[in-house]
Design a protein around this motif. Structure first.
Motif, mmCIF file in Angstrom:
data_model
loop_
_atom_site.group_PDB
_atom_site.id
_atom_site.type_symbol
_atom_site.label_atom_id
_atom_site.label_comp_id
_atom_site.label_asym_id
_atom_site.label_seq_id
_atom_site.Cartn_x
_atom_site.Cartn_y
_atom_site.Cartn_z
ATOM 1 N N PRO A 33 -12.997 6.357 1.737
ATOM 2 C CA PRO A 33 -11.890 7.325 1.665
ATOM 3 C C PRO A 33 -10.981 7.073 0.457
ATOM 4 O O PRO A 33 -10.499 8.021 -0.158
ATOM 5 N N GLU A 34 -10.768 5.811 0.121
ATOM 6 C CA GLU A 34 -9.936 5.489 -1.039
ATOM 7 C C GLU A 34 -10.557 6.040 -2.318
ATOM 8 O O GLU A 34 -9.869 6.603 -3.163
ATOM 9 N N GLU A 35 -11.876 5.859 -2.466
ATOM 10 C CA GLU A 35 -12.568 6.369 -3.653
ATOM 11 C C GLU A 35 -12.533 7.890 -3.698
ATOM 12 O O GLU A 35 -12.368 8.486 -4.764
ATOM 13 N N GLU A 36 -12.689 8.533 -2.543
ATOM 14 C CA GLU A 36 -12.644 9.994 -2.485
ATOM 15 C C GLU A 36 -11.256 10.502 -2.870
ATOM 16 O O GLU A 36 -11.131 11.489 -3.597
ATOM 17 N N ALA A 37 -10.212 9.820 -2.384
ATOM 18 C CA ALA A 37 -8.839 10.216 -2.726
ATOM 19 C C ALA A 37 -8.599 10.071 -4.224
ATOM 20 O O ALA A 37 -8.052 10.966 -4.873
ATOM 21 N N LYS A 38 -9.027 8.959 -4.782
ATOM 22 C CA LYS A 38 -8.836 8.721 -6.216
ATOM 23 C C LYS A 38 -9.619 9.743 -7.045
ATOM 24 O O LYS A 38 -9.115 10.256 -8.047
ATOM 25 N N GLU A 39 -10.818 10.060 -6.611
ATOM 26 C CA GLU A 39 -11.646 11.044 -7.328
ATOM 27 C C GLU A 39 -10.994 12.430 -7.292
ATOM 28 O O GLU A 39 -11.035 13.167 -8.275
ATOM 29 N N GLU A 98 -3.185 3.562 -2.258
ATOM 30 C CA GLU A 98 -2.614 2.724 -1.202
ATOM 31 C C GLU A 98 -2.606 3.552 0.075
ATOM 32 O O GLU A 98 -2.071 4.664 0.082
ATOM 33 N N LYS A 99 -3.195 3.025 1.127
ATOM 34 C CA LYS A 99 -3.236 3.757 2.392
ATOM 35 C C LYS A 99 -1.902 3.596 3.123
ATOM 36 O O LYS A 99 -1.396 2.495 3.279
ATOM 37 N N TRP A 146 -10.247 16.887 1.363
ATOM 38 C CA TRP A 146 -9.134 16.153 0.794
ATOM 39 C C TRP A 146 -8.264 17.114 -0.004
ATOM 40 O O TRP A 146 -8.769 17.967 -0.730
ATOM 41 N N THR A 147 -6.951 16.986 0.159
ATOM 42 C CA THR A 147 -5.987 17.864 -0.524
ATOM 43 C C THR A 147 -4.849 17.036 -1.092
ATOM 44 O O THR A 147 -4.618 15.913 -0.680
#
Length: 153
Positions: A33-39, A98-99, A146-147
């Motif tokens: 999820p962190e990688e998806e958010a950053k992407e 950062e989550k 993701w938004t």
């Protein structure tokens, strides 16, 4: 009397090894999820960098889309950054997410859970000199996608 035949160890190890290799390959190609958010944040700012403000607007959470009509967002972003700053592009960096357990865009909006705060830095070289904008971008899942949200607190 029947003799029990033992299976050769290779007949056991080969399928087990194959299963482990498949699990390893699947885990390598699955994003966290962190990688998806950053992407997603990279995609947003790549669109912004290319002055494709319509595509970046599409990545906003519905609360952000309510805040800015698409046509207005496109015109305002172009007007401010190209018109006022006298620059047609910028460089950007995206830091590690950062989550956060919970977060709100404003004091009167929904409390989101499992939010990723992604710090970004934009650097503009304009007719007024070089300047930098630091902003935290917030990424949440909405209806499976993701938004992006910005903070207004």
């Amino acid at each position: 009397m029947r003799l029990r035949r033992r299976l050769p160890i290779q007949l056991i190890l080969v399928p087990v090894g194959a299963i482990l290799i498949i699990i390893l390959i699947v885990s390598l190609f699955r994003s966290s999820p962190e990688e998806e958010a950053k992407e997603l944040v990279h995609s947003f700012y790549k669109y912004e960098q290319d002055a494709d403000f319509g595509s970046s607007w599409e990545l906003f959470h519905p609360l952000m889309q309510e805040r800015f009509e698409k046509v207005d967002y496109i015109q305002q972003r172009n007007h401010v950054f190209v018109g006022h700053f006298g620059t047609d592009t910028f460089k950007y960096t995206v830091e590690d997410p950062e989550k956060l357990k919970s977060w709100q865009m404003t004091k009167n909006t929904t409390i989101f859970h499992d939010v990723y705060k992604v710090p970004i830095t934009q650097t503009y070289k304009s007719i007024y000199g070089t300047f930098t904008i630091h902003q935290d971008v917030f990424v949440v899942k909405e209806s499976g996608d993701w938004t992006i949200l910005w903070s207004y607190q």
